[in-house]
Structure formats: structure tokens, C-alpha cells
Design an enzyme around this catalytic site. Structure first.
Site, PDB file in Angstrom:
ATOM      1  N   ASP A 221       0.828  -1.215   0.000  1.00  0.00           N
ATOM      2  CA  ASP A 221       0.000   0.000   0.000  1.00  0.00           C
ATOM      3  C   ASP A 221       0.863   1.268   0.000  1.00  0.00           C
ATOM      4  O   ASP A 221       0.355   2.358  -0.203  1.00  0.00           O
ATOM      5  CB  ASP A 221      -0.897   0.025   1.244  1.00  0.00           C
ATOM      6  CG  ASP A 221      -1.988  -1.021   1.181  1.00  0.00           C
ATOM      7  OD1 ASP A 221      -2.094  -1.705   0.152  1.00  0.00           O
ATOM      8  OD2 ASP A 221      -2.729  -1.164   2.167  1.00  0.00           O
ATOM      9  N   MET A 264      -5.856  -3.009  -4.422  1.00  0.00           N
ATOM     10  CA  MET A 264      -5.610  -2.894  -2.982  1.00  0.00           C
ATOM     11  C   MET A 264      -5.274  -1.465  -2.582  1.00  0.00           C
ATOM     12  O   MET A 264      -4.884  -0.651  -3.412  1.00  0.00           O
ATOM     13  CB  MET A 264      -4.493  -3.827  -2.571  1.00  0.00           C
ATOM     14  CG  MET A 264      -5.014  -5.224  -2.367  1.00  0.00           C
ATOM     15  SD  MET A 264      -3.884  -6.220  -1.403  1.00  0.00           S
ATOM     16  CE  MET A 264      -4.941  -7.629  -1.082  1.00  0.00           C
ATOM     17  N   TYR A 374      -5.720 -10.064  -4.672  1.00  0.00           N
ATOM     18  CA  TYR A 374      -4.586 -10.814  -4.137  1.00  0.00           C
ATOM     19  C   TYR A 374      -3.545 -11.151  -5.211  1.00  0.00           C
ATOM     20  O   TYR A 374      -2.407 -11.469  -4.885  1.00  0.00           O
ATOM     21  CB  TYR A 374      -5.078 -12.079  -3.419  1.00  0.00           C
ATOM     22  CG  TYR A 374      -5.830 -11.713  -2.162  1.00  0.00           C
ATOM     23  CD1 TYR A 374      -5.146 -11.357  -1.007  1.00  0.00           C
ATOM     24  CD2 TYR A 374      -7.223 -11.662  -2.141  1.00  0.00           C
ATOM     25  CE1 TYR A 374      -5.822 -10.978   0.135  1.00  0.00           C
ATOM     26  CE2 TYR A 374      -7.908 -11.278  -0.999  1.00  0.00           C
ATOM     27  CZ  TYR A 374      -7.201 -10.939   0.145  1.00  0.00           C
ATOM     28  OH  TYR A 374      -7.873 -10.555   1.271  1.00  0.00           O
ATOM     29  N   ARG A 377      -0.310  -9.034  -5.167  1.00  0.00           N
ATOM     30  CA  ARG A 377       0.679  -9.092  -4.080  1.00  0.00           C
ATOM     31  C   ARG A 377       1.250 -10.489  -3.865  1.00  0.00           C
ATOM     32  O   ARG A 377       2.196 -10.653  -3.103  1.00  0.00           O
ATOM     33  CB  ARG A 377       0.086  -8.545  -2.773  1.00  0.00           C
ATOM     34  CG  ARG A 377      -0.965  -9.420  -2.138  1.00  0.00           C
ATOM     35  CD  ARG A 377      -1.388  -8.905  -0.765  1.00  0.00           C
ATOM     36  NE  ARG A 377      -1.920 -10.000   0.005  1.00  0.00           N
ATOM     37  CZ  ARG A 377      -2.503  -9.882   1.185  1.00  0.00           C
ATOM     38  NH1 ARG A 377      -2.623  -8.686   1.746  1.00  0.00           N
ATOM     39  NH2 ARG A 377      -2.943 -10.923   1.828  1.00  0.00           N
TER      40      ARG A 377
HETATM   41  O1  LIG Z   1      -6.856 -10.022   3.454  1.00  0.00           O
HETATM   42  P1  LIG Z   1      -5.666  -9.683   4.272  1.00  0.00           P
HETATM   43  O2  LIG Z   1      -4.491 -10.523   3.997  1.00  0.00           O
HETATM   44  O3  LIG Z   1      -5.937  -9.607   5.712  1.00  0.00           O
HETATM   45  O4  LIG Z   1      -5.144  -8.251   3.866  1.00  0.00           O
HETATM   46  C1  LIG Z   1      -5.693  -7.318   3.037  1.00  0.00           C
HETATM   47  C2  LIG Z   1      -4.983  -6.021   3.226  1.00  0.00           C
HETATM   48  O5  LIG Z   1      -3.588  -6.171   3.192  1.00  0.00           O
HETATM   49  C3  LIG Z   1      -3.002  -5.211   2.326  1.00  0.00           C
HETATM   50  O6  LIG Z   1      -2.635  -5.887   1.165  1.00  0.00           O
HETATM   51  C4  LIG Z   1      -1.803  -4.569   2.969  1.00  0.00           C
HETATM   52  O7  LIG Z   1      -0.802  -5.509   3.071  1.00  0.00           O
HETATM   53  C5  LIG Z   1      -4.097  -4.202   2.074  1.00  0.00           C
HETATM   54  O8  LIG Z   1      -4.010  -3.572   0.840  1.00  0.00           O
HETATM   55  C6  LIG Z   1      -5.330  -5.051   2.191  1.00  0.00           C
HETATM   56  O9  LIG Z   1      -6.441  -4.299   2.627  1.00  0.00           O
END
Ligand SMILES: O=P(O)(O)OC[C@H]1O[C@](O)(CO)[C@@H](O)[C@@H]1O
Ligand SMILES: Nc1ncnc2c1ncn2[C@@H]1O[C@H](COP(=O)(O)OP(=O)(O)OP(=O)(O)O)[C@@H](O)[C@H]1O
Ligand SMILES: [Mg+2]
EC number: 2.7.1.11
Length: 462
Positions: A221, A264, A374, A377
Site C-alpha cells: 500500500d 488494494m 490478491y 501481491r
Molecule cells: O486479506 P488480508 O491478507 O488480511 O489483507 C488485506 C490487506 O492487506 C493489504 O494488502 C496490505 O498488506 C491491504 O491492501 C489489504 O487491505
């Protein structure tokens, strides 16, 4: 220069012309008469020939590089890199690595380069990986990390150590560090993780232990302040292009086609803004920092209708944290770390747009919603993020070996630095909508500014 230590977290050094060094803690601040050793890099065949390889103790990096002739020189951070003297005998080092929070491209590269940096630059052979985040210190086993084990992990997405949210119990973690005789702790994670790292550092210092705590900030982010950008951010933006391209192809292949992409960005819209700027195919970019509304003059529906009349298609990019205030559900939920759980603004918006145009019956639209969340990332780092992650990891290793602690390794104005942990956990980095970058983005999309919502706009209270 005179030291003006305020407390254990604020170590300020002031100089002439308004120079301030926000220094990082060092073992010598709380443990006296520690022995030092010559840096083994001095006899390393690869590095021994490099002129001025060791960083001058007085080298610092300014936070602000645009200055006026009369302005004070301002805040500086200590330059990262190897020092002539180290505070550990390589054979005495027992290091551990932990990854916490969400995934980010480059995590495995950082793990790899901490292991290889310790091994090949300093001759350290004892490195362990903590399984599944902070809670792994006390509820899971560890894994032995050697250069062989990590040799090709940088080609894989995710983290070979696993990660988690929640489960930070400072004293249990520090007890475990003590029990395992660990003396260097490398903590890779986002803003929450670095708050956890700070708590661990404070407890270690309170107990007077010679244990270095080094953070490597991670966040796709890009919400960590001070640093130029986080590793993995470029890779995420690049991957987001693929979703935007697909949305554009879908939208241009039908009459009045709309491609909607959710990216995201929980509290900060950097990925959406940079992906939009990079793509040039996006007609509207919506981020958490810039409120918007749907109905009435200057609203999103009006803009969509205008773009469809002009071009026959449009692409909208929305950051997941944008427009959360517009969604109807009211019970706020949190994840294990206390982060707000977001509602699916992309799905909500696609339904709203379809309903609006169906009701209007002036224009038949075809909307395709793409949610690559997802996918952006969970991929390996691209080439430039791999190099960047490598240098961040090596800087962290040099800092810990030199006796620094309670710091993160971060890039400031293109230079690698050591930044005190408290400096990056005190606030979140956000897109400043009065800055030039947001203006550049607006001028590339020509979208409305959404500055003047009409009175009584239903969506605002909906
Ligand atoms: O679904 P998770 O893994 O808890 O995380 C989602 C969040 O993590 C992030 O990718 C930050 O690492 C945000 O952009 C997103 O809201
Ligand atoms: N204020 C805090 N003090 C101590 N530990 C914390 C604090 N906030 C978060 N943590 C711990 O840090 C870890 C990671 O936090 P979090 O889930 O917020 O992810 P993050 O590091 O911010 O990464 P991301 O950007 O992916 O969300 C969790 O184990 C959590 O318990
Ligand atoms: Mg976070």
C-alpha cells in the site's frame, strides 16, 4: 555536534544551521564497555578493493532535498552501510527472521539476502526463521536458514516463513528470544509489524539485553511514511496494469462498455494512483483520500454518461478503501491485528452503476468488474524490486552488526538510511490530494474533482 538525547526513542543530534540528526539507538546507549571487532569485510576479497566501502560515521541523508537559501538544513537520517567496527564476533551471532502482516512481492528476497548477507559478508552461520509471524515465537517451531535453503526463494511469491496477523505478546516474544539466545532479530512487515518491533525493542532494552532489533518495512500500500517507497510496490503496480488492460479490452469491445477494476489500498490509494498514471487508459481513479459521490451535478453517474457519449467506453479504477462511507452496512469489523475489515466497494459500485443505467433507460451499458486484489501481491518481485529488496536487507545486516538497534532500513531520497522505529510508526503515508502528483493524475483522466457534492445527495447518507 552535541548529543541532545530526549528519551530512549528520540535521539536527536543538533548541528549548525538548523541541522538535526534523528539518530537510531545503539547498544552503547544502554550497555557500557562492549568490545568491538574489525569488520570482516575488510578481508573479504569482493569488498576489500572497494575504495571507501565503509560508511563514514558522520554521513547523514537529508529528509528534505528541496531547500531555499535561508531555510534550516532540517532533519537527517544516518546513512546505512558497513562500519569499520562491528559489535559481534561472527561465531557469536544467532539471528532470527520473522515476516508479519499481508503478503508483498519481495518478502522472500529480503529473507534470502539477510541469510546470504550474514553468511557471505560476515561469516555468520546461525540464522533461524520464525514460523508464521509474531505468534510463531512462542507457538510454533523455527526453521534453520542457510544459503542453500534460501538460494532460489526470490523467484517465488509469498514468504517461505509464513505470516500472520494478531498474536503479538511482547513479553512472551522477548522471553523466547532470550531462551533461544537470539541476539539479532530481523522483523519484516508493515506499519503494524513495526509497532510490534518497537515494543520488542523497548522490552529488550528494558531488560538490558545485547539484542539488535532491525525492521525492514513492507507494504504494497506504500503507507509507511518517510521512506521513498516500499519494496514490492513497483511489482504490484506493474501487475495491476494487467487487470486494467483487460478491463480496457473488455470495455472497448462492446457498445457503452465499462471496465471496473478494484485494487488494494486500505487507507492509502498509491497503487490505484500509480497504476492509473502508468496505464493512460483509465478514465476515473477513486481512492480513500479523495471522497466522491454518485448522483447529481459533478457526480460519478453524470461523468460516466458523459464519457460513454464521448468515447463509447470507459475504465474506472477504485482502491478498496475508497467510498467506504457510502456503503450501507454499518457494523464495523476488524481483523486479528485490529485493522478495519473493508466492505467490497467494487462489487457494490458495479451493482449501483448497473442499477442507475437500467433505471435511466437512456443508455444500455455493459459492465465488467475485475477484482485482481490478491493477484497483485502474491507474485514474485520484479527485477527492480529484487535489487531494492537486496539492498534493504544488506543495509539491515550492516546496521545490526554495527550495534544499531530499534531501527528500520529505508530509502530516503534515493539513499539507504537507518530510521528510528518510532519515526515510521507515528503516522501513515497517504496520497496528498493537494500535491502535484494527484493533480497530474487528475489531468491524465480529466475526471471530476468531486469537491462540491450537491446538498441532500442520497449516496452520502445511503
Ligand atoms: O486479506 P488480508 O491478507 O488480511 O489483507 C488485506 C490487506 O492487506 C493489504 O494488502 C496490505 O498488506 C491491504 O491492501 C489489504 O487491505
Ligand atoms: N500497536 C501494535 N503493537 C504491537 N504489535 C502490533 C501492533 N499493531 C500490530 N501489531 C502486530 O503486528 C503484526 C502485523 O500487523 P498488521 O496485521 O496490522 O500488518 P502490517 O504489518 O501493518 O502489514 P499490512 O500492511 O500488510 O497490513 C500482527 O502480528 C499484529 O499483532
Ligand atoms: Mg498495516
Amino acid at each position: 555536534m552535541e548529543s541532545n538525547g530526549v528519551d530512549e526513542q528520540m535521539k536527536l543530534v543538533e548541528g549548525a544551521a538548523g541541522y538535526v540528526l534523528e539518530d537510531v539507538p545503539h547498544f552503547s546507549d544502554y550497555i557500557h564497555d562492549l568490545p568491538t571487532y574489525p569488520n570482516p569485510l575488510q578481508s573479504n576479497p569482493a569488498y576489500s578493493v572497494v575504495r571507501q566501502y565503509f560508511v563514514d560515521e558522520d554521513d547523514t541523508v537529508p529528509q528534505k532535498i528541496v531547500v531555499h537559501k535561508d531555510t534550516p538544513r532540517g532533519t537527517h537520517f544516518r546513512r546505512a552501510g558497513p562500519r569499520q567496527k562491528v559489535y559481534f564476533k561472527p561465531a557469536d551471532v544467532r539471528a532470527c527472521i520473522v515476516t508479519c502482516g499481508g503478503l508483498c512481492p519481495g518478502l522472500n528476497t529480503v529473507i534470502r539476502e539477510i541469510v546470504c548477507g550474514l553468511h557471505f559478508m560476515y561469516g555468520v552461520t546461525e540464522v533461524i526463521g520464525v514460523d508464521c509471524g509474531f505468534r510463531g515465537f512462542y507457538s510454533k517451531n523455527t526453521v534453520t536458514l542457510t544459503p542453500k535453503v534460501v538460494s532460489d526463494i526470490h523467484k517465488r511469491g509469498g514468504t517461505i516463513l509464513g505470516t500472520s496477523r494478531g498474536g503479538h505478546e511482547t513479553s512472551k516474544i522477548v522471553d523466547n528470544i532470550q531462551d533461544r539466545e537470539i541476539n539479532q532479530v530481523y522483523i519484516i512487515g508493515g506499519d503494524g509489524t513495526q509497532k510490534g518491533a518497537s515494543a520488542i525493542y523497548k522490552e529488550i532494552r528494558r531488560r538490558g539485553l545485547k539484542v539488535a532489533v532491525a525492521g525492514i518495512p513492507k507494504t504494497i500500500d506504500n503507507d509507511i511514511p518517510v521512506i521513498d517507497k516500499s519494496f514490492g510496490f513497483d511489482t504490484a503496480v506493474e501487475e495491476a496494469q494487467r487487470a486494467i488492460n483487460a478491463a480496457h479490452v473488455e470495455a472497448t469491445s462492446v457498445e457503452n462498455g465499462i471496465g471496473l477494476v478494484k485494487l488494494m489500498g486500505r487507507y492509502s490509494g498509491f497503487i490505484a494512483m500509480y497504476a492509473t498514471l502508468a496505464s493512460r487508459d483509465v478514465d476515473c481513479c477513486l481512492i480513500p483520500e479523495s471522497p466522491f459521490y454518485l448522483e447529481g451535478k459533478g457526480g460519478l453517474y453524470e461523468f460516466i454518461a458523459k464519457r460513454l457519449r464521448e468515447n463509447g467506453h470507459m475504465v474506472i479504477v477504485i482502491a478498496e478503501g475508497a467510498g467506504q462511507d457510502l456503503l450501507a452496512e454499518s457494523i464495523e469489523q476488524q481483523d486479528a491485528s485490529g485493522n478495519k475489515l473493508l466492505k467490497d466497494v467494487g462489487l457494490w459500485m458495479s451493482i449501483k452503476i448497473k442499477e442507475y443505467f437500467a433505471k435511466q433507460s437512456k443508455m444500455d451499458i455493459t459492465l465488467k468488474y475485475i477484482d485482481p486484489t490478491y493477484m497483485i501481491r502474491a507474485i514474485p518481485a520484479n527485477a527492480s524490486d529484487n535489487v531494492y529488496s537486496t539492498l534493504l536487507a544488506q543495509s539491515a545486516v550492516h546496521g545490526a552488526m554495527a550495534g544499531y538497534t530499534g531501527f528500520i532500513s529505508g530509502l530516503v531520497n534515493g539513499r539507504h538510511t537507518y530510521i528510528p522505529l518510532n519515526r515510521i510508526t507515528e503516522r501513515q503515508n497517504k496520497v496528498v490530494i493537494t500535491d502535484r502528483m494527484w493533480a497530474r493524475m487528475l489531468s491524465s483522466t480529466n475526471q471530476p474533482s468531486f469537491m462540491n457534492p450537491p446538498k441532500g445527495t442520497t449516496e452520502l447518507a445511503d
